[in-house]
Scaffold this active site. Structure first.
Site, PDB file in Angstrom:
ATOM      1  CE1 TYR A  78      -3.329  -2.883   0.737  1.00  0.00           C
ATOM      2  CE2 TYR A  78      -4.605  -0.862   0.789  1.00  0.00           C
ATOM      3  CZ  TYR A  78      -4.542  -2.229   0.679  1.00  0.00           C
ATOM      4  OH  TYR A  78      -5.697  -2.952   0.499  1.00  0.00           O
ATOM      5  CE  LYS A  97       2.860 -18.284  -0.727  1.00  0.00           C
ATOM      6  NZ  LYS A  97       1.986 -19.479  -0.652  1.00  0.00           N
ATOM      7  CG  ASP A 135      -1.005 -20.579   0.697  1.00  0.00           C
ATOM      8  OD1 ASP A 135      -0.463 -20.355   1.797  1.00  0.00           O
ATOM      9  OD2 ASP A 135      -0.471 -21.261  -0.194  1.00  0.00           O
ATOM     10  CG  ASP A 148      -7.688  -5.176   1.433  1.00  0.00           C
ATOM     11  OD1 ASP A 148      -8.648  -4.645   2.033  1.00  0.00           O
ATOM     12  OD2 ASP A 148      -7.660  -5.338   0.198  1.00  0.00           O
ATOM     13  CG  ASP A 204     -13.217  -7.768   2.284  1.00  0.00           C
ATOM     14  OD1 ASP A 204     -13.121  -6.950   3.224  1.00  0.00           O
ATOM     15  OD2 ASP A 204     -13.563  -7.437   1.130  1.00  0.00           O
TER      16      ASP A 204
HETATM   17  C1  IPM Z   1     -10.349  -1.597   3.535  1.00  0.00           C
HETATM   18  C2  IPM Z   1     -10.643  -1.143   2.138  1.00  0.00           C
HETATM   19  C3  IPM Z   1      -9.543  -0.193   1.683  1.00  0.00           C
HETATM   20  C4  IPM Z   1      -8.242  -0.959   1.744  1.00  0.00           C
HETATM   21  C5  IPM Z   1      -9.762   0.422   0.296  1.00  0.00           C
HETATM   22  C6  IPM Z   1     -11.091   1.106   0.198  1.00  0.00           C
HETATM   23  C7  IPM Z   1      -8.644   1.347  -0.091  1.00  0.00           C
HETATM   24  O1  IPM Z   1     -10.780  -2.221   1.279  1.00  0.00           O
HETATM   25  O2  IPM Z   1     -10.358  -0.765   4.443  1.00  0.00           O
HETATM   26  O3  IPM Z   1     -10.122  -2.792   3.724  1.00  0.00           O
HETATM   27  O4  IPM Z   1      -7.863  -1.620   0.777  1.00  0.00           O
HETATM   28  O5  IPM Z   1      -7.574  -0.886   2.782  1.00  0.00           O
HETATM   29 MN    MN Z   2     -10.564  -4.144   2.249  1.00  0.00          MN
END
Ligand code: IPM
Ligand code: MN
Length: 352
Positions: free
Chosen positions: A135, A187, A220, A244, A248
């Site tokens: 990032y 990794k 993984d 990130d 999710d």
């Molecule tokens: C998160 C989001 C952000 C990230 C995006 C919107 C830049 O996906 O907070 O996880 O990738 O960190």
């Molecule tokens: Mn995210």
């Protein structure tokens, strides 16, 4: 007197921020603390109108706050990346909010896609490094747009950045006091420089924490185990990019984007709290989106402010509401209640 900045943002951001701050207000009254809010209109609409994303003067103001509350960022008429980089990532980087804390907690009564696992098994926290890695935005193009094009995006891992993140994770694991187990997700078998550094720092810092069980898992395999054996995890520490992705996944196993909250922290200064979900433009203004994740972020904000009891009240109210089964489905438009009704229910439970 706490000074809270709010950035309601785009799409459904303002709707969920309103409910989050409604609950914050209720709990403040109940616990007897004062606060003032300063609202900032950063987001897609302002950008489209003025071309301005986030002025430096605002960053200086944000630095002076006790906490920042962010609704959601992302606008269908703005090219992807502009608002994300210009607002969210800019605040994370410029305010040096080097920890992204993401609890993965399945509340009772909430459906998880994982068969035979419940709240006992799905209760861990991901500590994501939040200012470096892939990032960092270092790289560039060579011969862009030609058949010989080269695109380079570098992954930055500083000793200081890795160490402070890992140290935070150890401290957090100790304080959480659940299984006292910290898993480094990396990794290291392929990223033999970047994640070699992570492994070495993990071992070195780990020596200061003999009470914490240490474990390493490749990313993984981590995704596999998060589904197959989520109970193996207590706290996971990982780099920005992997964090990130796996958060999710974590959000999905805890019942979806309707419940997942996060905090962007610098333990020594200000912090920003947000639901993990995006701006869901198609639900804008419909009063149908689920505000639980946003309210849960309020709970995390209270914790950061040192209002632990207030944070517990919010978390307990959310937990009770979800367990009650009143909300039929956590998805937008299927809750059986409006956004503001759900906010009211939590706010009322908090003061009851
Ligand atoms: C998160 C989001 C952000 C990230 C995006 C919107 C830049 O996906 O907070 O996880 O990738 O960190
Ligand atoms: Mn995210």
């Amino acid at each position: 007197m706490y000074k809270i900045a709010t950035i309601p943002g785009d799409g459904i951001g303002p709707e969920v921020t309103q409910e989050a701050m409604k609950v914050f207000g209720a709990v403040a009254q109940k616990m007897g603390f004062n606060y003032e809010t300063v609202e900032y209109d950063f987001g897609g609409d302002r950008y489209l109108k003025t071309g301005e994303v986030l002025p430096d003067s605002a960053l200086d103001e944000l630095r002076e706050m006790d906490a920042i509350y962010l609704g959601a960022i992302g606008h269908p008429d703005v090219k992807p990346g502009i608002l994300e980089k210009g607002i969210l990532l800019k605040i994370r980087f410029d305010l040096d909010l080097y920890i992204n804390l993401r609890p993965v907690k399945l509340y009772p009564g909430v459906w998880t896609p994982i068969k035979d696992k419940g709240p006992e098994e799905i209760d861990f926290v991901i500590v994501r490094e939040n200012t470096e890695g892939l990032y960092a935005g270092i790289g560039g193009f060579f011969k862009r747009g030609t058949p010989d094009e080269v695109a380079i995006q570098e992954m930055i891992n500083t000793r200081k950045g890795v160490e402070r993140c890992i140290r935070y994770a150890f401290e957090f694991t100790r304080k959480r006091d659940r299984e006292k187990k910290l898993t480094l997700c990396d990794k290291a078998n392929v990223l033999t420089y970047a994640h070699d550094l992570w492994r070495r720092v993990f071992e070195e810092v780990g020596e200061e924490y003999p009470d914490i069980e240490k474990d390493c898992a490749f990313v993984d395999a981590t995704t596999m185990w998060m589904i197959k054996n989520p109970e193996w995890f207590d706290v996971i520490v990982t780099c920005n990019m992997f964090g990130d992705i796996i958060t999710d996944l974590g959000a999905m196993i805890q019942g979806g984007m309707g419940v997942a909250a996060s905090g962007n922290l610098n333990p020594e200064s200000v912090a920003m709290f947000e639901p993990i979900h995006g701006s869901a433009p198609k639900y804008t203004g419909k009063n149908q989106i689920n505000p639980i994740a946003a309210i849960s972020a309020t709970g995390m904000m209270l914790d950061h402010l040192g209002e632990a009891e207030a944070a517990q009240l919010v978390d307990g109210a959310i937990s009770d509401l979800l367990e009650s089964g009143k909300i039929k489905d956590l998805a937008a438009g299927k809750m059986g209640y409006t956004t503001s009704e759900v906010g009211d229910m939590v706010a009322e439970a908090v003061v009851a």
